[in-house]
Scaffold this motif. Structure first.
Motif, short mmCIF file in Angstrom:
data_model
loop_
_atom_site.label_atom_id
_atom_site.label_comp_id
_atom_site.label_asym_id
_atom_site.label_seq_id
_atom_site.Cartn_x
_atom_site.Cartn_y
_atom_site.Cartn_z
N ILE A 169 41.25 35.80 45.09
CA ILE A 169 41.61 37.28 45.57
C ILE A 169 41.06 38.13 44.15
CG2 ILE A 169 43.20 39.01 46.12
CD1 ILE A 169 44.75 36.68 47.43
N ALA A 170 40.30 38.89 44.49
CA ALA A 170 39.81 39.87 43.32
C ALA A 170 40.59 41.20 43.44
CB ALA A 170 38.31 40.32 43.69
N ILE A 203 40.92 42.93 51.77
CA ILE A 203 41.03 42.05 50.82
C ILE A 203 39.67 41.52 50.35
CG2 ILE A 203 42.13 39.71 50.29
CD1 ILE A 203 43.90 40.03 52.65
N ALA A 204 39.47 41.69 48.98
CA ALA A 204 38.07 41.12 48.60
C ALA A 204 38.37 39.91 47.84
CB ALA A 204 37.51 42.01 47.51
N VAL A 205 37.42 38.86 47.87
CA VAL A 205 37.41 37.71 47.40
C VAL A 205 36.20 37.22 46.62
CG1 VAL A 205 37.87 34.94 48.07
CG2 VAL A 205 38.84 36.89 49.40
N GLU A 212 47.62 38.08 46.26
CA GLU A 212 47.79 38.68 44.68
C GLU A 212 46.59 38.52 43.96
OE1 GLU A 212 51.25 37.41 42.70
OE2 GLU A 212 50.34 37.77 40.74
N PRO A 213 45.98 39.34 43.56
CA PRO A 213 44.67 39.39 42.60
C PRO A 213 44.84 38.16 41.52
CG PRO A 213 44.93 41.47 42.98
CD PRO A 213 46.32 40.81 43.69
N GLY A 214 43.96 37.13 41.73
CA GLY A 214 44.07 36.06 40.67
C GLY A 214 44.55 34.98 41.42
N LYS A 215 45.25 34.83 42.42
CA LYS A 215 45.56 33.69 43.18
C LYS A 215 44.50 33.29 43.85
CE LYS A 215 50.69 33.90 43.27
NZ LYS A 215 51.76 33.72 43.98
#
Ligand SMILES: N=CN[C@@H](CCC(=O)O)C(=O)O
Ligand SMILES: [Zn+2]
Length: 446
Positions: free
Chosen positions: A68-69, A60-62, A402-405
């Motif tokens: 989250i990215a 998970i990339a942040v 989820e990406p964006g959250k």
């Protein structure tokens, strides 16, 4: 930030500064797919899990803003974020990752305790008997009115820290031990001061109609809430002194009846507040039907909800916030959780932390929801993440991976996530890391 920025899906070509990389997970339990804000019926048990393969863990990339990215195989991180500089790398070492837990119902600002009432209740005194004898909420009101703002803050912060240690990264927090303008505002200010200091995100609820103050009729108390407390709270909100998302009422026999509750909720709605109230807990009053008719975003307890109430909530899309600790402590009949899920009601969970039900652990609440209310472990996780966030109007930012959250994450010391709910208590040991907005807020050191 250096170089060109990638988007969520694309390749980042320029050695971007990133906040956090969690890598090597065995399971990333996303809970929801892209854009999914509610999971009705059978879909509530589908957790959208990404599992490691034999050769590849899950990452998970942040990004720097705590969001989250990207989520994907470890082996693709280098290609997705070439040359990225990671502020921190957490090795998940084959463990499971779930979204930060969301507690949809708490009363965390109060002074004193009610330990003396515990033995009375165990010996058979009912909640309303204790309440009518001047104990219960009214006892806590006296203590809370007398406490200074600083003292209340000092009591609140360790409670929030204990919640976060047990995995909670977003909690609904109510006022409601003031029952008059001054103390209700004091409680909301305490929550406001806690925001930058606490390890979790707070959603504040004004609950000035939590009980009828001594010496007043419920009718007179209703007028005071609508004509004095609510305008004062709205004024403080509009001046930017406190943030308030929702309004709550204890709709109960001997407290506020259905008509009085409706009056207070309608007044709150006129000021743009979300409706999120205590309904049908001890007495079947058809509070759920009334709440559904107002389009209430959430209702809590619902031990005594009718079949018509369940249908009305499903139709209105109101979230049912179930509170197993209270049902346990007060030996209440249980709300019809299975019938609610089958009917298409979004079911969420809350700890109901308060001086009557002293529980700060959402994993314990999830365990109780499974054993007492027959939620499946998967449903309990959806209830304690996405649906709890939805009850607070925050499912666009919280409640799933989820990406964006926001990167609110809990790492479980096991390859499958459900050890979190399998164990009865002792959750501090099952959790190795709690991450809020990409920052590690709790880490187990043994
Ligand atoms: N039922 C009303 N309010 C709380 C109890 C608050 C208290 O007893 O102090 C609840 O949700 O259980
Ligand atoms: Zn409550």
């Amino acid at each position: 930030m250096s170089g060109r920025k990638g988007n969520n899906e694309g390749v980042d070509e320029g050695g971007r500064e990133m906040l956090l990389l969690v890598k090597g997970a065995q399971q990333v339990v996303r809970v929801a797919g892209a854009g999914e804000r509610v999971k009705l019926g059978a879909s509530m048990g589908d957790l959208a899990i990404i599992s490691a393969t034999q050769h590849d863990g899950v990452s998970i990339a942040v990004q720097q803003d705590g969001k989250i990215a990207w989520v994907g195989p470890d082996s693709e991180v280098g290609a997705k974020f070439p040359g990225a500089r990671w502020g921190r790398v957490v090795e998940a070492c084959g463990r499971a990752v779930v979204p930060g837990l969301v507690d949809a119902h708490t009363h965390p600002v109060w002074a004193g305790d009610r330990v003396h009432e515990f033995a009375l209740k165990v010996a058979g005194a009912s909640y309303l008997e204790v309440h009518e004898a001047g104990g219960g909420i009214n006892y806590t009101v006296e203590q809370t009115r007398a406490a200074s703002e600083d003292h209340l803050l000092n009591l609140l912060l360790p409670r929030l820290t204990r919640m976060a240690t047990a995995g909670t990264t977003l909690a609904e927090c109510k006022s409601g031990y003031g029952l008059e303008v001054e103390t209700e505002l004091k409680m909301l200010r305490v929550l406001e001061r806690a925001r930058p200091l606490a390890p979790l995100t707070i959603s504040s609820t004004f609950c000035g109609a939590h009980s009828v103050p001594k010496g007043l009729s419920a009718e007179a108390a209703t007028r005071l809430v609508v004509e004095q407390q609510l305008p004062a709270v709205v004024e403080a909100r509009d001046k930017g002194q406190v943030a308030v998302d929702s309004i709550d009422v204890f709709c109960e026999s001997g407290v506020f009846n259905v008509a009085q509750t409706r009056t207070i909720l309608e007044a709150g709605r006129r000021h743009g507040l979300r409706l999120n109230f205590h309904a049908d807990e001890l007495t079947p009053l058809a509070g759920a039907e009334m709440g559904a008719s107002l389009g209430a975003e959430a209702m809590s307890h619902l031990e005594e909800i009718s079949e018509e109430g369940v249908r009305a909530m499903a139709k209105a899309g109101s979230v049912a916030v179930l509170l197993p600790t209270t049902a346990l402590v007060l030996r209440l009949p249980l709300p019809p959780a299975r019938a609610m899920i089958q009917a298409g009601v979004p079911v969420a969970l809350g700890s109901d932390f308060n001086p009557n039900a002293f529980c700060l652990s959402m994993p314990l609440v999830m365990h109780l929801a499974c054993v007492m209310m027959r939620l499946s472990p998967n449903e309990a996780l959806t209830a304690a993440t996405l649906h709890a966030a939805h009850a607070l109007g925050k499912a666009h930012q919280h409640g799933s991976i989820e990406p964006g959250k926001m990167a609110d994450l809990v790492i479980i010391d096991a390859p499958r996530w459900d050890h979190l709910v399998y164990q009865l208590g002792g959750n501090d040991h099952v959790i190795t890391h709690v991450i809020r907005a990409g920052k590690v807020i709790h880490e187990r050191h043994n």
